[in-house]
Design an enzyme around this catalytic site. Structure first.
Site, PDB file in Angstrom:
ATOM      1  N   ALA A   1      -3.068   1.830  13.055  1.00  0.00           N
ATOM      2  CA  ALA A   1      -4.339   1.749  12.326  1.00  0.00           C
ATOM      3  C   ALA A   1      -5.289   0.721  12.918  1.00  0.00           C
ATOM      4  O   ALA A   1      -6.496   0.812  12.720  1.00  0.00           O
ATOM      5  CB  ALA A   1      -4.074   1.426  10.861  1.00  0.00           C
TER       6      ALA A   1
ATOM      7  N   LYS B   1       0.833  -1.218   0.000  1.00  0.00           N
ATOM      8  CA  LYS B   1       0.000   0.000   0.000  1.00  0.00           C
ATOM      9  C   LYS B   1       0.862   1.261   0.000  1.00  0.00           C
ATOM     10  O   LYS B   1       0.616   2.184  -0.792  1.00  0.00           O
ATOM     11  CB  LYS B   1      -0.931  -0.022   1.215  1.00  0.00           C
TER      12      LYS B   1
ATOM     13  N   THR C   1       3.979   1.454  -0.934  1.00  0.00           N
ATOM     14  CA  THR C   1       4.688   1.437  -2.216  1.00  0.00           C
ATOM     15  C   THR C   1       3.813   2.034  -3.319  1.00  0.00           C
ATOM     16  O   THR C   1       4.282   2.828  -4.148  1.00  0.00           O
ATOM     17  CB  THR C   1       5.080  -0.014  -2.575  1.00  0.00           C
TER      18      THR C   1
ATOM     19  N   PHE D   1       3.556  -8.589  -8.977  1.00  0.00           N
ATOM     20  CA  PHE D   1       4.686  -9.400  -8.521  1.00  0.00           C
ATOM     21  C   PHE D   1       5.162 -10.256  -9.695  1.00  0.00           C
ATOM     22  O   PHE D   1       4.370 -10.640 -10.556  1.00  0.00           O
ATOM     23  CB  PHE D   1       4.282 -10.311  -7.348  1.00  0.00           C
TER      24      PHE D   1
ATOM     25  N   PHE E   1      -3.573  -0.331   7.097  1.00  0.00           N
ATOM     26  CA  PHE E   1      -4.180  -1.657   6.952  1.00  0.00           C
ATOM     27  C   PHE E   1      -5.295  -1.646   5.897  1.00  0.00           C
ATOM     28  O   PHE E   1      -5.283  -0.841   4.986  1.00  0.00           O
ATOM     29  CB  PHE E   1      -4.654  -2.179   8.305  1.00  0.00           C
TER      30      PHE E   1
ATOM     31  N   ARG F   1       2.651   8.229   6.801  1.00  0.00           N
ATOM     32  CA  ARG F   1       2.976   8.229   8.231  1.00  0.00           C
ATOM     33  C   ARG F   1       4.453   7.912   8.463  1.00  0.00           C
ATOM     34  O   ARG F   1       5.122   7.358   7.609  1.00  0.00           O
ATOM     35  CB  ARG F   1       2.133   7.170   8.955  1.00  0.00           C
TER      36      ARG F   1
ATOM     37  N   LYS G   1       7.839  -5.950  10.454  1.00  0.00           N
ATOM     38  CA  LYS G   1       7.862  -5.233   9.186  1.00  0.00           C
ATOM     39  C   LYS G   1       9.259  -5.019   8.618  1.00  0.00           C
ATOM     40  O   LYS G   1       9.484  -5.167   7.422  1.00  0.00           O
ATOM     41  CB  LYS G   1       7.190  -3.855   9.341  1.00  0.00           C
TER      42      LYS G   1
ATOM     43  N   TRP H   1       6.823  -0.938  -8.507  1.00  0.00           N
ATOM     44  CA  TRP H   1       7.876  -1.515  -7.665  1.00  0.00           C
ATOM     45  C   TRP H   1       9.137  -1.750  -8.502  1.00  0.00           C
ATOM     46  O   TRP H   1      10.248  -1.441  -8.066  1.00  0.00           O
ATOM     47  CB  TRP H   1       7.405  -2.834  -7.043  1.00  0.00           C
TER      48      TRP H   1
END
Length: 559
Positions: free
Chosen positions: A276, A74, A76, A384, A304, A97, A108, A412
């Site tokens: 979140a 998200k 990214t 991906f 999230f 954030r 993470k 990405w």
């Protein structure tokens, strides 16, 4: 396939520009930037005040399906879309954030985007940054110290030590501190009582900093914090302890938004970081509203899945700040659809079109939910390498069957060049004027009805259930004048239910409300559902085990 570089390798190779040059791109004079080194700076309150009469740009929300261990990307996508909008000739600013140290060392490993869609300096953003979180932690714990000090010196306010509701905080995942006994060791150390720690990003001070409009509003909200109750159950506020002034002083610099840049040298505000699944999960109102005065488009994210982040963004942040989002992007991946369709993580590399189709029910639920707020949406399929054409087409077909469009995004791997199609679609949606944004419920609705409205309309549950003590507490707050506040749902991010293992799009489940907390300064009531923790723990093999300094003194192991 060429060797894939890690996020930190890509970030380290970035050709960053001086932060003063980034500020000039969006009209911030050098004298209104407080540099922290050469690549990050705070924006002065004087400058923020000077642009308040400017016309607002368009606000774009990036949200997502329920997160899975496969990762959705998200942040990214938020960064990539900001770069993509700039690429097609729009003046765009990204607002995200700040990262919490706890999750970075836990699960993470970093939170600044990924691949060629990152905000830099990535290492600084994930480790201390400009010290905002330390200031919030210190201001919060100053109030904690003042409470126990007041009790020690005679308790003139008549605080009932069994009803102190202000816990301490630290920016680390430490389950051992969830429930503690404080003030042990005899008379000199005060009166022993039960206490505990939350993670800093769950602090009401964090929420206040992210919802306050300026320093004056910040100080008022800090004073409004309820820290304890007396034996007659009347509230004791932070201002009663004369804590608000000193807390505001500690937060003076932290209130100023942080300006950094993307890998493509586009501006990004990174400021604030409420959790979140516990707090409201959005970057600061000051950063967002300032960005809207400086750009045609502001791309921001909510934490999230849309059931938590988007709902709180709409019902809390937008309601309180008077924001009107022009469009929303729902991020999803083929891998996540397969996981929602029952595929194990180790099997995600194998083509499974039927699992994709089955898992799309989760995505469909989020599309329906965004519609309930009157905001036009588009689905971003974050690509991906293992995705097959058939799987991607299955997702596109499903979204088309719901009357929306899904666009494959390769930011990405390709940066802004891989997300141009989405950028153009977002512009078309935002410029169409089709947004009819409205919160889900009115201010005047009773608190428990607000909870039930979210449970039934967003989670598709049958009802919220709560003990009489919880309902009585909500009624008491309504009588005290807090009934008009929005509710902030604290529940697992992994499911529409309170069972993290119940994936897909469940219906008819009950949502147990375990506890309620009044955040009078922030301006919402926290509704703690199921087994959610306000102080996370570390996993068996935390990310910290892989983070170290190499022989060149560079950081390794951050994603």
């Amino acid at each position: 396939m060429a060797e894939v570089k890690s996020d930190i390798e890509i970030a380290r190779a970035a050709k960053k520009k001086q932060i003063l040059e980034i500020g000039q791109k969006i009209g911030i004079p050098n004298e209104h930037l407080l540099p922290y080194g050469h690549d990050k700076a705070k924006v002065s309150a004087e400058f923020i005040n000077s642009v308040k009469a400017n016309k607002d740009g368009k606000l774009i929300l990036v949200t997502a399906i329920n997160p899975t261990p496969a990762g959705e990307g998200k942040t990214t996508t938020t960064v990539g879309l900001g770069d993509g909008l700039n690429r097609i000739g729009k003046k765009a600013i990204v607002c995200i954030r700040e990262a919490s140290l706890g999750p970075n060392f836990g699960m993470k490993g970093g939170a600044a985007g990924g691949g060629y869609a990152q905000v830099v300096p990535m290492e600084d953003m994930n480790l201390h940054f400009t010290g905002d979180f330390h200031a919030i932690t210190t201001a919060h714990n100053l109030l904690s110290a003042l409470i126990d000090n007041h009790i020690y010196w005679g308790n003139e306010l008549g605080i009932d030590t069994r009803r102190v509701v202000w816990r301490r905080v630290m920016d680390m995942n430490d389950r051992a501190l969830r429930e503690i006994i404080s003030s042990l060791g005899g008379v000199a150390n005060g009166f022993p009582r039960e206490a505990g720690f939350d993670i800093t990003v769950a602090s009401e001070v964090m929420a206040i900093l992210c919802l306050a409009t300026d320093l004056k509003d910040l100080e008022k909200r800090l004073g409004d914090i309820i820290v304890a109750y007396r034996r007659d159950k009347s509230a004791v506020y932070a201002r009663d302890l004369k804590a608000d002034g000193a807390m505001a002083v500690l937060l003076k610099d932290a209130m100023q938004p942080n300006l950094v840049q993307t890998l493509e040298n586009n501006p990004a505000f990174v400021h604030g970081g409420p959790f979140a699944n516990i707090a409201h999960g959005c970057n600061s109102v000051v950063a967002t509203t300032t960005a809207l005065k400086l750009a045609d488009y502001v791309v921001t994210e909510a934490g999230f899945g849309a059931d938590l982040g988007a709902e709180k963004f709409f019902d809390i942040k937008c309601r309180k700040a008077g924001l009107k989002p022009a469009a929303a992007v729902i991020v999803a991946t083929v891998r996540a659809m397969k996981m929602n369709g029952g595929v194990k993580k180790e099997d995600l590399g194998k083509e499974n079109v039927e699992a994709v189709k089955k898992g799309c029910a989760n995505l469909g639920r989020h599309i329906e939910n965004i519609r309930q707020f009157g905001v036009p949406a588009v689905v971003a399929i974050n690509h991906f390498y293992s995705d097959t054409d058939a799987e991607i087409q299955a997702m596109k077909d499903y979204v088309a069957s719901m009357g929306e469009e899904a666009i494959l995004c390769k930011h990405w791997a390709q940066g802004s060049a891989g997300i141009e199609e989405l950028a153009n679609k977002v512009v078309a949606l935002a410029e169409s004027g089709s947004s009819q944004f409205a919160p889900l419920y009115p201010d005047a609705m009773p608190l428990f009805e607000k909870i039930n409205t979210i449970v039934q309309r967003i989670y598709r549950g049958s009802e919220a259930i709560a003990d009489k003590s919880v309902r009585d507490q909500l009624h008491a707050w309504e009588k005290a004048g807090y009934g008009n506040l929005p509710v902030c749902m604290a529940k697992t991010q992994y499911s529409f239910s309170t069972d993290p293992n119940l994936r897909g799009a469940p219906t008819g489940h009950t949502v147990p409300v375990r506890e309620v907390r009044l955040s009078a300064g922030a301006g919402f009531v926290i509704i703690i559902c199921g087994e959610i923790m306000t102080m996370p723990g570390l996993p068996k093999a935390p990310s910290s085990e892989k983070i170290f300094l190499n022989e060149a003194g560079q950081i390794e192991g951050l994603f």
